[in-house]
Every structure is written in structure tokens, then in C-alpha cells.
Design a protein around this motif. Structure first.
Motif, PDB file in Angstrom:
ATOM      1  N   GLY A  31       0.920  -1.148  -0.042  1.00 33.79           N
ATOM      2  CA  GLY A  31      -0.202  -0.033   0.026  1.00 33.79           C
ATOM      3  C   GLY A  31       0.819   1.418  -0.037  1.00 33.79           C
ATOM      4  O   GLY A  31       0.432   2.509  -0.337  1.00 33.79           O
ATOM      5  N   THR A  94       1.099   6.935   0.560  1.00 36.82           N
ATOM      6  CA  THR A  94      -0.124   6.212   0.051  1.00 36.82           C
ATOM      7  C   THR A  94      -1.014   7.059  -0.747  1.00 36.82           C
ATOM      8  O   THR A  94      -0.892   8.327  -0.860  1.00 36.82           O
ATOM      9  CB  THR A  94      -1.034   5.329   1.289  1.00 36.82           C
ATOM     10  OG1 THR A  94      -1.520   6.738   1.838  1.00 36.82           O
ATOM     11  CG2 THR A  94      -0.080   4.633   1.931  1.00 36.82           C
ATOM     12  N   TYR A  95      -2.081   6.539  -1.417  1.00 39.85           N
ATOM     13  CA  TYR A  95      -2.805   7.282  -2.324  1.00 39.85           C
ATOM     14  C   TYR A  95      -4.164   6.963  -2.525  1.00 39.85           C
ATOM     15  O   TYR A  95      -4.576   5.672  -2.395  1.00 39.85           O
ATOM     16  CB  TYR A  95      -1.959   7.426  -3.787  1.00 39.85           C
ATOM     17  CG  TYR A  95      -2.075   6.314  -4.410  1.00 39.85           C
ATOM     18  CD1 TYR A  95      -3.181   5.842  -5.516  1.00 39.85           C
ATOM     19  CD2 TYR A  95      -1.286   5.217  -4.292  1.00 39.85           C
ATOM     20  CE1 TYR A  95      -3.121   4.751  -5.923  1.00 39.85           C
ATOM     21  CE2 TYR A  95      -1.117   4.106  -5.054  1.00 39.85           C
ATOM     22  CZ  TYR A  95      -2.113   3.874  -5.979  1.00 39.85           C
ATOM     23  OH  TYR A  95      -2.113   2.623  -6.598  1.00 39.85           O
ATOM     24  N   VAL A  96      -5.088   7.847  -3.061  1.00 38.40           N
ATOM     25  CA  VAL A  96      -6.373   7.438  -3.527  1.00 38.40           C
ATOM     26  C   VAL A  96      -6.632   8.167  -4.909  1.00 38.40           C
ATOM     27  O   VAL A  96      -6.058   9.194  -5.007  1.00 38.40           O
ATOM     28  CB  VAL A  96      -7.682   7.820  -2.592  1.00 38.40           C
ATOM     29  CG1 VAL A  96      -7.289   6.939  -1.194  1.00 38.40           C
ATOM     30  CG2 VAL A  96      -7.515   9.242  -2.166  1.00 38.40           C
ATOM     31  N   ASN A  97      -7.364   7.638  -5.640  1.00 40.92           N
ATOM     32  CA  ASN A  97      -7.880   8.457  -6.896  1.00 40.92           C
ATOM     33  C   ASN A  97      -9.363   8.966  -6.639  1.00 40.92           C
ATOM     34  O   ASN A  97     -10.325   8.054  -6.955  1.00 40.92           O
ATOM     35  CB  ASN A  97      -7.713   7.498  -7.920  1.00 40.92           C
ATOM     36  CG  ASN A  97      -8.157   8.145  -9.362  1.00 40.92           C
ATOM     37  OD1 ASN A  97      -8.309   9.298  -9.351  1.00 40.92           O
ATOM     38  ND2 ASN A  97      -7.970   7.279 -10.532  1.00 40.92           N
ATOM     39  N   ASP A  98      -9.462  10.271  -6.287  1.00 44.53           N
ATOM     40  CA  ASP A  98     -10.472  10.735  -5.953  1.00 44.53           C
ATOM     41  C   ASP A  98     -11.060  11.967  -6.858  1.00 44.53           C
ATOM     42  O   ASP A  98     -10.377  13.007  -6.476  1.00 44.53           O
ATOM     43  CB  ASP A  98     -10.452  11.127  -4.438  1.00 44.53           C
ATOM     44  CG  ASP A  98     -11.953  11.734  -3.861  1.00 44.53           C
ATOM     45  OD1 ASP A  98     -12.920  11.751  -4.839  1.00 44.53           O
ATOM     46  OD2 ASP A  98     -11.961  12.061  -2.868  1.00 44.53           O
ATOM     47  N   LEU A 121      -3.533  11.966  -8.429  1.00 38.12           N
ATOM     48  CA  LEU A 121      -3.889  11.209  -7.076  1.00 38.12           C
ATOM     49  C   LEU A 121      -3.869  12.050  -6.081  1.00 38.12           C
ATOM     50  O   LEU A 121      -2.857  13.078  -6.028  1.00 38.12           O
ATOM     51  CB  LEU A 121      -3.045  10.344  -6.949  1.00 38.12           C
ATOM     52  CG  LEU A 121      -2.963   9.198  -8.222  1.00 38.12           C
ATOM     53  CD1 LEU A 121      -1.880   8.046  -8.312  1.00 38.12           C
ATOM     54  CD2 LEU A 121      -4.014   8.560  -8.611  1.00 38.12           C
ATOM     55  N   SER A 124      -1.321  10.800   0.633  1.00 35.52           N
ATOM     56  CA  SER A 124      -1.336  10.943   2.124  1.00 35.52           C
ATOM     57  C   SER A 124      -0.068  10.031   2.649  1.00 35.52           C
ATOM     58  O   SER A 124       0.408   9.502   2.052  1.00 35.52           O
ATOM     59  CB  SER A 124      -2.873  10.276   2.776  1.00 35.52           C
ATOM     60  OG  SER A 124      -2.910   8.891   2.373  1.00 35.52           O
TER      61      SER A 124
END
Length: 137
Positions: A31, A94-98, A121, A124
Motif C-alpha cells: 500500500g 499512500t494514495y487514492v484516486n478521488d 492522485l 497521504s
């Protein structure tokens, strides 16, 4: 006769995987992604060339024609970098695609971005030391 040998070989391999890292492992935890800051642009913000083992980016070529990496992402939350703001600096995150948090760059007057789209991206847990968690004793 081969089945008992295969069973013991797989058991030994599994044990090595579970017990092989006694302290903190050098590799980032699952992650966690590592990469190098390669550029800052107006349209795309900070650009990070992500390590090859994490295929989350795209080839990054600036409008000027300069190639900055083969696995590049753009950082949406540019304020989240804090003091991590130097080209060449290693970062882990870490990352999210929002899509709801993605900035479209419309305030840029000059075309100062990448020639082809790179993933945008939200990062965080941004750090220079990795995303490692201490193992319980």
C-alpha cells in the motif's frame, strides 16, 4: 514421493516469508508507494516518477519536451507535500484516486503541464523515510 517434499518446500518458503524480516523491512509496506519528485508544473502540480514496481503512472513529458519519467503521477493535494518540495527528493506515500478532489488547473495562463495525461492522485502519509510500521516484539 514428490508430494511430501513439495509440502515441506512450500512450508519452508512460507516460514521464510513470515519470519525473514525481524526488525523493520527496508521495502515499503504493502500500500506504500515510493518515487522521486521530478518536476513542478502549474497545470499538473508536483510530478512524481513512481518506482517501476508500482505501475500506477504514465510516461511524463513536459510541454517543453523534457521527459521526466515513465511512471509519473501528478499530486492533486500539492499543499500536502509540506517541506517535501525539491526536485530529486525521494518520497513515500499512500494514495487514492478521488475525482472529487482533483484540481483542473484552469487558473494557469500558460500551458505548463504534461503533453499527455498522467494520473492525478490524492496522496497521504507522505514521508521521506517510507511507510514502514514497527513490528510487534
Amino acid at each position: 514421493m514428490k508430494r511430501p517434499f513439495l509440502f515441506f518446500a512450500l512450508a519452508a518458503l512460507s516460514a521464510g516469508t513470515f519470519f525473514g524480516c525481524h526488525r523493520k523491512c527496508n521495502d515499503p509496506q504493502p500500500g506504500c508507494v515510493g518515487g522521486t519528485i521530478v518536476a513542478f508544473t502549474c497545470m499538473d502540480g508536483p510530478l512524481i516518477n513512481v518506482d517501476a514496481r508500482n505501475r500506477i503512472g504514465a510516461p511524463g513529458v513536459l510541454i517543453t519536451g523534457q521527459q521526466v519519467g515513465n511512471n509519473v503521477i501528478a499530486v492533486v493535494n500539492r499543499d500536502g507535500l509540506g517541506r517535501l518540495d525539491s526536485v530529486g527528493q525521494r518520497v513515500y506515500f499512500t494514495y487514492v484516486n478521488d475525482p472529487s478532489q482533483q484540481w483542473n488547473g484552469l487558473c494557469c495562463l500558460a500551458a505548463d503541464g504534461t503533453r499527455q495525461p498522467v494520473p492525478h492522485l490524492v496522496l497521504s502519509n507522505i514521508s521521506t523515510t517510507g511507510c514502514q510500521e514497527p513490528l510487534a516484539d
